[in-house]
Design an enzyme around this catalytic site. Structure first.
Site, PDB file in Angstrom:
ATOM      1  N   HIS A  14       0.877  -1.194   0.000  1.00  0.00           N
ATOM      2  CA  HIS A  14       0.000   0.000   0.000  1.00  0.00           C
ATOM      3  C   HIS A  14       0.903   1.229   0.000  1.00  0.00           C
ATOM      4  O   HIS A  14       1.466   1.589   1.029  1.00  0.00           O
ATOM      5  CB  HIS A  14      -0.907   0.011   1.226  1.00  0.00           C
ATOM      6  CG  HIS A  14      -1.873   1.161   1.261  1.00  0.00           C
ATOM      7  ND1 HIS A  14      -3.219   1.010   1.494  1.00  0.00           N
ATOM      8  CD2 HIS A  14      -1.695   2.507   1.093  1.00  0.00           C
ATOM      9  CE1 HIS A  14      -3.817   2.178   1.473  1.00  0.00           C
ATOM     10  NE2 HIS A  14      -2.904   3.112   1.236  1.00  0.00           N
ATOM     11  N   HIS A  16       1.621   5.329  -1.708  1.00  0.00           N
ATOM     12  CA  HIS A  16       1.270   6.497  -2.523  1.00  0.00           C
ATOM     13  C   HIS A  16       2.549   7.093  -3.106  1.00  0.00           C
ATOM     14  O   HIS A  16       3.431   7.511  -2.349  1.00  0.00           O
ATOM     15  CB  HIS A  16       0.559   7.557  -1.675  1.00  0.00           C
ATOM     16  CG  HIS A  16      -0.707   7.048  -1.062  1.00  0.00           C
ATOM     17  ND1 HIS A  16      -1.932   7.148  -1.690  1.00  0.00           N
ATOM     18  CD2 HIS A  16      -0.949   6.401   0.103  1.00  0.00           C
ATOM     19  CE1 HIS A  16      -2.869   6.589  -0.935  1.00  0.00           C
ATOM     20  NE2 HIS A  16      -2.295   6.127   0.154  1.00  0.00           N
ATOM     21  N   LYS A 100      -9.069  -0.470  -5.917  1.00  0.00           N
ATOM     22  CA  LYS A 100      -9.200   0.186  -4.617  1.00  0.00           C
ATOM     23  C   LYS A 100     -10.578   0.819  -4.462  1.00  0.00           C
ATOM     24  O   LYS A 100     -11.012   1.609  -5.316  1.00  0.00           O
ATOM     25  CB  LYS A 100      -8.107   1.265  -4.490  1.00  0.00           C
ATOM     26  CG  LYS A 100      -8.095   2.021  -3.177  1.00  0.00           C
ATOM     27  CD  LYS A 100      -7.566   1.172  -2.022  1.00  0.00           C
ATOM     28  CE  LYS A 100      -7.738   1.902  -0.692  1.00  0.00           C
ATOM     29  NZ  LYS A 100      -6.614   2.737  -0.338  1.00  0.00           N
ATOM     30  N   HIS A 137     -10.550   0.948   1.621  1.00  0.00           N
ATOM     31  CA  HIS A 137     -10.346   1.948   2.680  1.00  0.00           C
ATOM     32  C   HIS A 137     -11.547   1.818   3.601  1.00  0.00           C
ATOM     33  O   HIS A 137     -12.642   2.287   3.282  1.00  0.00           O
ATOM     34  CB  HIS A 137     -10.233   3.363   2.105  1.00  0.00           C
ATOM     35  CG  HIS A 137      -9.954   4.384   3.164  1.00  0.00           C
ATOM     36  ND1 HIS A 137      -8.731   4.999   3.304  1.00  0.00           N
ATOM     37  CD2 HIS A 137     -10.734   4.861   4.177  1.00  0.00           C
ATOM     38  CE1 HIS A 137      -8.782   5.810   4.361  1.00  0.00           C
ATOM     39  NE2 HIS A 137      -9.983   5.754   4.899  1.00  0.00           N
ATOM     40  N   HIS A 175      -4.700  -0.734   5.827  1.00  0.00           N
ATOM     41  CA  HIS A 175      -4.291   0.034   7.009  1.00  0.00           C
ATOM     42  C   HIS A 175      -5.257  -0.116   8.184  1.00  0.00           C
ATOM     43  O   HIS A 175      -5.883   0.854   8.632  1.00  0.00           O
ATOM     44  CB  HIS A 175      -4.042   1.515   6.689  1.00  0.00           C
ATOM     45  CG  HIS A 175      -5.019   2.166   5.747  1.00  0.00           C
ATOM     46  ND1 HIS A 175      -6.376   2.095   5.911  1.00  0.00           N
ATOM     47  CD2 HIS A 175      -4.815   2.904   4.641  1.00  0.00           C
ATOM     48  CE1 HIS A 175      -6.963   2.760   4.925  1.00  0.00           C
ATOM     49  NE2 HIS A 175      -6.027   3.256   4.144  1.00  0.00           N
ATOM     50  N   ASP A 248       1.383   2.549   3.528  1.00  0.00           N
ATOM     51  CA  ASP A 248       0.568   3.750   3.367  1.00  0.00           C
ATOM     52  C   ASP A 248       1.436   5.002   3.454  1.00  0.00           C
ATOM     53  O   ASP A 248       0.976   6.054   3.906  1.00  0.00           O
ATOM     54  CB  ASP A 248      -0.575   3.803   4.386  1.00  0.00           C
ATOM     55  CG  ASP A 248      -1.632   4.821   4.016  1.00  0.00           C
ATOM     56  OD1 ASP A 248      -1.673   5.232   2.850  1.00  0.00           O
ATOM     57  OD2 ASP A 248      -2.401   5.218   4.900  1.00  0.00           O
TER      58      ASP A 248
HETATM   59  C1  NCD Z   1      -3.605   8.942   2.036  1.00  0.00           C
HETATM   60  C2  NCD Z   1      -3.146   9.980   1.028  1.00  0.00           C
HETATM   61  O1  NCD Z   1      -2.582  11.004   1.428  1.00  0.00           O
HETATM   62  O2  NCD Z   1      -3.309   9.751  -0.171  1.00  0.00           O
HETATM   63  N1  NCD Z   1      -3.653   9.573   3.337  1.00  0.00           N
HETATM   64  C3  NCD Z   1      -3.584   8.974   4.529  1.00  0.00           C
HETATM   65  O3  NCD Z   1      -3.733   9.626   5.534  1.00  0.00           O
HETATM   66  N2  NCD Z   1      -3.329   7.676   4.621  1.00  0.00           N
HETATM   67  C4  NCD Z   1      -4.899   8.349   1.633  1.00  0.00           C
HETATM   68  C5  NCD Z   1      -5.266   7.110   2.400  1.00  0.00           C
HETATM   69  O4  NCD Z   1      -4.666   6.050   2.247  1.00  0.00           O
HETATM   70  O5  NCD Z   1      -6.222   7.194   3.205  1.00  0.00           O
HETATM   71 ZN    ZN Z   2      -3.214   5.072   1.617  1.00  0.00          ZN
END
Ligand code: NCD
Ligand code: ZN
Length: 347
Positions: A14, A16, A100, A137, A175, A248
């Protein structure tokens, strides 16, 4: 005492990576330590079609440093307009690994997410049929529900009914932050698994709110009370293959975090492995770290474990928190676990 540990090259299920300058700034941190990562699709606009995923994958490939042994695994962002045929074709060709589900409004860049689960049932049925995993999520967005309860309520209102309706759909509860989530996944059989983040193994809600407000610890789902953190740690170290790492790691520029209405997300990619070695060692579970970071997730996603290795060494002195990353648009602060970390990746 063990001074080095060599792990199978791990996976981050996971992650970003964003786009543009941020993509260029953060990709080397993950590519240095991980063999693969499941790339979240919450760009603006989101990665919705197979063509979007192919184009995003090309942009990620261009940001990977030469010589790095790193493969991005792509996802699609489920919308109420998603075309099941396009999705299944993208999965069958190997372009995407999972899809997702963001409840609309649940988190960063989720405005295009799902409002009414009934509207995406045909897509979810096609995914179950083609065995495409759904990453969830798991928070309701109902303003009546307290933010600390949103995960537990999601299980009752959305996740469990969905899995009863479509038992063959394989689901990853992303998460997980509560003992409710851990218990649900433990009792859920082979069709459900969960990712656990690095930061939720370290922080509870006091880190965010006690003695001053600390925006760098704000993420979604928000960290819960200490008993929940303990439940997450126990799950991560249990050896139960239903639980695996999804960091995450969610970079936001400092100016977006340190604001009257700051963004949710914590940047953990640079020091995740060092932090995990520290906490697994402290709990006497260093022998379980390899399963958590390199084996369980690969098994769930049906891919072989990575070929290479990564080695960490335990230094006598505590290691500094990595410096904030400089991007053309501003600084990006790295997660500070607030406990001394002696481990460091050496190769
Ligand atoms: C994530 C993001 O910034 O894209 N933020 C977070 O707090 N984890 C999005 C997510 O996974 O909820
Ligand atoms: Zn995330």
């Amino acid at each position: 005492m063990t001074d080095t540990i060599t792990l199978t090259r791990p996976d981050d299920w996971h992650l970003h990576l964003r786009d543009g300058a941020m993509l260029d700034a953060v990709t080397p941190d993950t590519a240095a330590d991980f063999g693969r990562a499941l790339i979240m699709p919450n760009l603006v606009p989101p990665v919705v079609t197979g063509a979007d995923a192919a184009a995003y994958r090309d942009r990620i490939m261009a940001a990977i440093p030469a010589g790095a042994d790193f493969t991005p695994m792509m996802t699609l962002y489920l919308t109420e307009g998603t075309d099941p045929d396009d999705l299944v074709a993208a999965a069958k060709s190997g372009l995407i690994t999972a899809v997702k589900l963001y409840p609309a409004g649940a988190t960063t860049n989720s405005a295009s997410g799902v409002r009414d689960i009934d509207k995406v049932m045909p897509v979810l049925e096609a995914m179950a049929e083609a065995d495409v995993p759904l990453c969830v999520h798991g928070e309701v967005t109902d303003p009546e529900i307290d933010i600390f309860d949103r995960e537990a309520v999601f299980i009752d209102r959305v996740l469990d009914p969905l899995r009863t309706r479509l038992p063959q759909l394989r689901v990853v509860m992303e998460h997980v932050t509560t003992s409710d989530g851990v218990e649900y996944v433990k009792g859920g059989g082979d069709s459900i698994a969960a990712t656990l983040t690095t930061h939720h193994l370290f922080i509870n809600r006091n880190h965010i709110l006690a003695g001053g407000i600390r925006p760098h610890y704000y993420c979604l789902p928000v960290a819960k009370r200490e008993s929940h953190r303990r439940a997450l740690l126990t799950a991560a170290m249990s050896g139960d293959a239903s639980f695996f790492l999804g960091t995450d790691s969610a970079p936001h520029l400092d100016q977006a975090k340190l604001a009257p209405c700051g963004c949710a997300g914590i940047y953990t990619a640079p020091n995740t492995l060092a932090c995990l070695a520290q906490i697994f060692e402290a709990e006497g579970a260093l022998d379980r770290l390899n399963g958590f970071v390199a084996v369980h997730g690969a098994a769930f996603y049906g891919v072989p474990v990575n070929g290479g290795t990564v080695t960490l060494r335990r230094e006598t002195d505590a290691q500094p928190v990595p410096e904030a990353r400089a991007t053309p648009e501003g600084a990006l602060t790295v997660f500070d676990p607030m406990v001394p970390i002696h481990w460091t990746v050496v190769g």
